[in-house]
Structures are given as structure tokens and as C-alpha cells.
Design an enzyme around this catalytic site. Structure first.
Site, PDB file in Angstrom:
ATOM      1  N   PHE A 146      76.228  95.638  30.646  1.00 22.57           N
ATOM      2  CA  PHE A 146      77.194  95.146  31.632  1.00 22.57           C
ATOM      3  C   PHE A 146      76.974  93.653  31.849  1.00 22.57           C
ATOM      4  O   PHE A 146      75.851  93.200  32.066  1.00 22.57           O
ATOM      5  CB  PHE A 146      76.992  95.917  32.938  1.00 22.57           C
ATOM      6  CG  PHE A 146      77.955  95.585  34.035  1.00 22.57           C
ATOM      7  CD1 PHE A 146      79.201  96.178  34.076  1.00 22.57           C
ATOM      8  CD2 PHE A 146      77.610  94.697  35.040  1.00 22.57           C
ATOM      9  CE1 PHE A 146      80.094  95.897  35.101  1.00 22.57           C
ATOM     10  CE2 PHE A 146      78.485  94.403  36.063  1.00 22.57           C
ATOM     11  CZ  PHE A 146      79.730  95.004  36.091  1.00 22.57           C
ATOM     12  N   ASN A 190      73.218  97.655  41.805  1.00 18.21           N
ATOM     13  CA  ASN A 190      74.630  97.496  41.451  1.00 18.21           C
ATOM     14  C   ASN A 190      74.967  98.694  40.572  1.00 18.21           C
ATOM     15  O   ASN A 190      74.943  98.612  39.350  1.00 18.21           O
ATOM     16  CB  ASN A 190      74.849  96.182  40.698  1.00 18.21           C
ATOM     17  CG  ASN A 190      76.308  95.953  40.347  1.00 18.21           C
ATOM     18  OD1 ASN A 190      77.183  96.693  40.794  1.00 18.21           O
ATOM     19  ND2 ASN A 190      76.575  94.945  39.542  1.00 18.21           N
ATOM     20  N   PRO A 191      75.250  99.845  41.190  1.00 14.59           N
ATOM     21  CA  PRO A 191      75.401 101.097  40.446  1.00 14.59           C
ATOM     22  C   PRO A 191      76.782 101.211  39.815  1.00 14.59           C
ATOM     23  O   PRO A 191      77.682 100.421  40.126  1.00 14.59           O
ATOM     24  CB  PRO A 191      75.223 102.148  41.542  1.00 14.59           C
ATOM     25  CG  PRO A 191      75.843 101.494  42.749  1.00 14.59           C
ATOM     26  CD  PRO A 191      75.499 100.025  42.633  1.00 14.59           C
TER      27      PRO A 191
END
Length: 279
Positions: A83, A184-185
């Protein structure tokens, strides 16, 4: 540059001029400011620039093309399988650092670390913090390890652990000792429409969070409560539309107090914080 900008704009890229300049700077080894004194681009560089423009127009993330992502005071290696850290997350790091002010050797856990942006920034900006980065995705954790190794010798080392943030046995050695748990899931609701850069290139395990986007958080809250010392702090990033739902979820869990939501620089709901109940 005008033609390159138009090409990216026609492809729907949000910041066509900036992206074009950053790609050219990457090719010729200059900053954006340094391009003002660039007299000419040789044929080889022009060909490489054109190839990168093709990929960016096809919505390959800019950071995958340059291999780098700026985050607070760091530049991190990124690419396929991880990510890409967003500027909005920098505010969550700032909040965490404020909680650590004046503490000597606090234990910090970053759940779902990805590139390591949060964990490495905390280690860089709070020397002596004992930071552990947890990542589940086998592809993403290779980037976590790479970036942690690149910072070794420059900052306090960051431990990297392969694990699931919802695992009841995760990091049992830290039970009741952690000062800050930050995450920050994956929080994107299943079926949500996201930009092509995200849909086609960000790893699914970092994105999708179930029907309302909060399934992973539901599983993570008990882990965070167990890890935190009484009075320790929890910070969780979320989607714009979860500024009410996520705080409500944290309150309903029962293990936390002082639940509060925070907005980003654009005024959008961005992350929820809380403290582990004492006693």
C-alpha cells in the site's frame, strides 16, 4: 511538458502537471525545482520519460514508477504488493508522537504496517522508542523489512513481525506494556468504488474491510486493549464516511475511554483515538 501534462489530464490523473514533472525529474535525476535549469533531454531520457508517461496514463501509481514515496521526513521504497502511504496518515503519526512526548523508551506497536511508514516515522522522530511493525501480507512485509533495514543505523531499530492484527495471541510478550497502538487498517467497504491506482495496484489485504469496512477493526480492538497499558493510547485511521461509525464501535467495545474523532487538513473525518480503561 505541456503535452505530457495534457496527456495525463486526459487520462484522468488528478495532478497531471506535478506527476509529469516528477517523472521527468526521476528520469534525469533532478528535483522538480531543478527542472527549471534543464536545457535539453537526450533521446534515451526522452524515450524513458515517454514510457513512464504511458504507464502513468494507464493509472499505474506514480510511486510505483519512481519506486519511492515521501512520508513526513522519510523517503520509503514502495512498489507492487504494498500500500502506498498517503499524506493524510501523517496526522495520525503526529498524534502518536504527541502522546510519546517526554517518555523514555516507550513501546509502540503499528498494526498493519505495510511500507512501515508509521512505525519508521515514529522511530525516526522519537529516538529510543521501541517500535514493532506487524504485517500480515507476505508481499507487503517484504517492503516493511526492506525499509526497516534501510533505516537501520540511522534510527532506533524497528522490529518487524509477521502476524495478523486480529490474532488473540499476537505479541503476547507485550501484554499491558504498550504505550501507543496505532493502525491504518483495511477499512474500505466491500464494493466501494475506488480510483484505478487503488483498485488495480494496492494489495487487497490492505484495502477491503467487509460490508461496512470495519470488520478488521472489530477483530483488532481486543488485541489493542490487551497490548496497551492501562491509560495507553489507541489511534486508528478510517475512511471519510466512518467518522461516526468507528468511534461508536470503539465505545461499544467497552475497553476504552476518551474516544474522539479527528479530521484531516481538508476537514474530513480521518482517525479515531481512545485510551485503554484503567483499573
Amino acid at each position: 511538458m505541456t503535452e505530457a501534462t495534457r496527456r495525463l489530464a486526459d487520462a484522468g490523473v488528478e495532478s497531471p502537471r506535478v506527476d509529469a514533472e516528477l517523472l521527468l525529474g526521476h528520469v534525469v535525476g533532478r528535483s522538480r525545482a531543478g527542472l527549471f535549469t534543464l536545457d535539453e533531454v537526450d533521446d534515451d531520457a526522452a524515450a524513458r520519460f515517454g514510457a513512464l508517461l504511458d504507464q502513468r496514463a494507464d493509472r499505474v501509481p506514480l510511486q510505483h514508477l519512481t519506486g519511492r514515496a515521501a512520508f513526513r521526513h522519510l523517503e520509503l521504497a514502495v512498489g507492487p504488493g504494498v500500500f502506498v502511504p498517503r499524506p493524510e496518515t501523517e496526522l495520525l503519526v503526529e498524534w502518536a508522537l504527541e502522546r510519546l512526548t517526554g517518555l523514555d523508551g516507550p513501546i509502540v506497536v503499528d498494526l498493519g504496517s505495510g511500507s512501515g511508514a508509521i512505525a519508521l516515522s515514529i522511530a525516526h522522530e522519537h529516538p529510543g522508542a521501541r517500535v514493532t511493525a506487524v504485517e500480515r501480507d507476505p508481499g507487503a512485509i517484504e517492503w516493511t523489512r526492506h525499509n526497516a533495514l534501510a533505516r537501520a543505523g540511522k534510527d532506533t531499530p524497528v522490529g518487524v513481525v509477521a502476524g495478523d492484527m486480529t490474532d488473540p495471541a499476537l505479541l503476547g510478550e507485550f501484554d499491558g506494556r504498550v504505550e501507543v497502538v496505532v493502525s491504518n487498517p483495511p477499512y474500505v467497504p466491500d464494493g466501494a468504488v475506488v480510483p484505478r491506482e487503488v483498485a488495480d495496484h494496492d494489495p487487497p489485504l490492505a484495502l477491503w474491510g467487509g460490508p461496512d469496512g470495519l470488520d478488521v477493526v472489530r477483530g483488532m480492538l481486543s488485541v489493542a486493549e490487551r497490548l496497551l497499558r492501562p491509560g495507553g493510547h489507541l489511534g486508528i485511521e478510517h475512511a471519510d464516511q466512518q467518522g461516526t461509525a468507528l468511534p461508536a464501535l470503539v465505545r461499544a467495545h467497552g475497553g476504552f475511554t476518551d474516544v474522539e474523532d479527528h479530521v484531516d487538513l481538508a476537514g474530513r473525518p480521518r482517525f479515531t483515538t481512545a485510551r485503554r480503561r484503567e483499573g
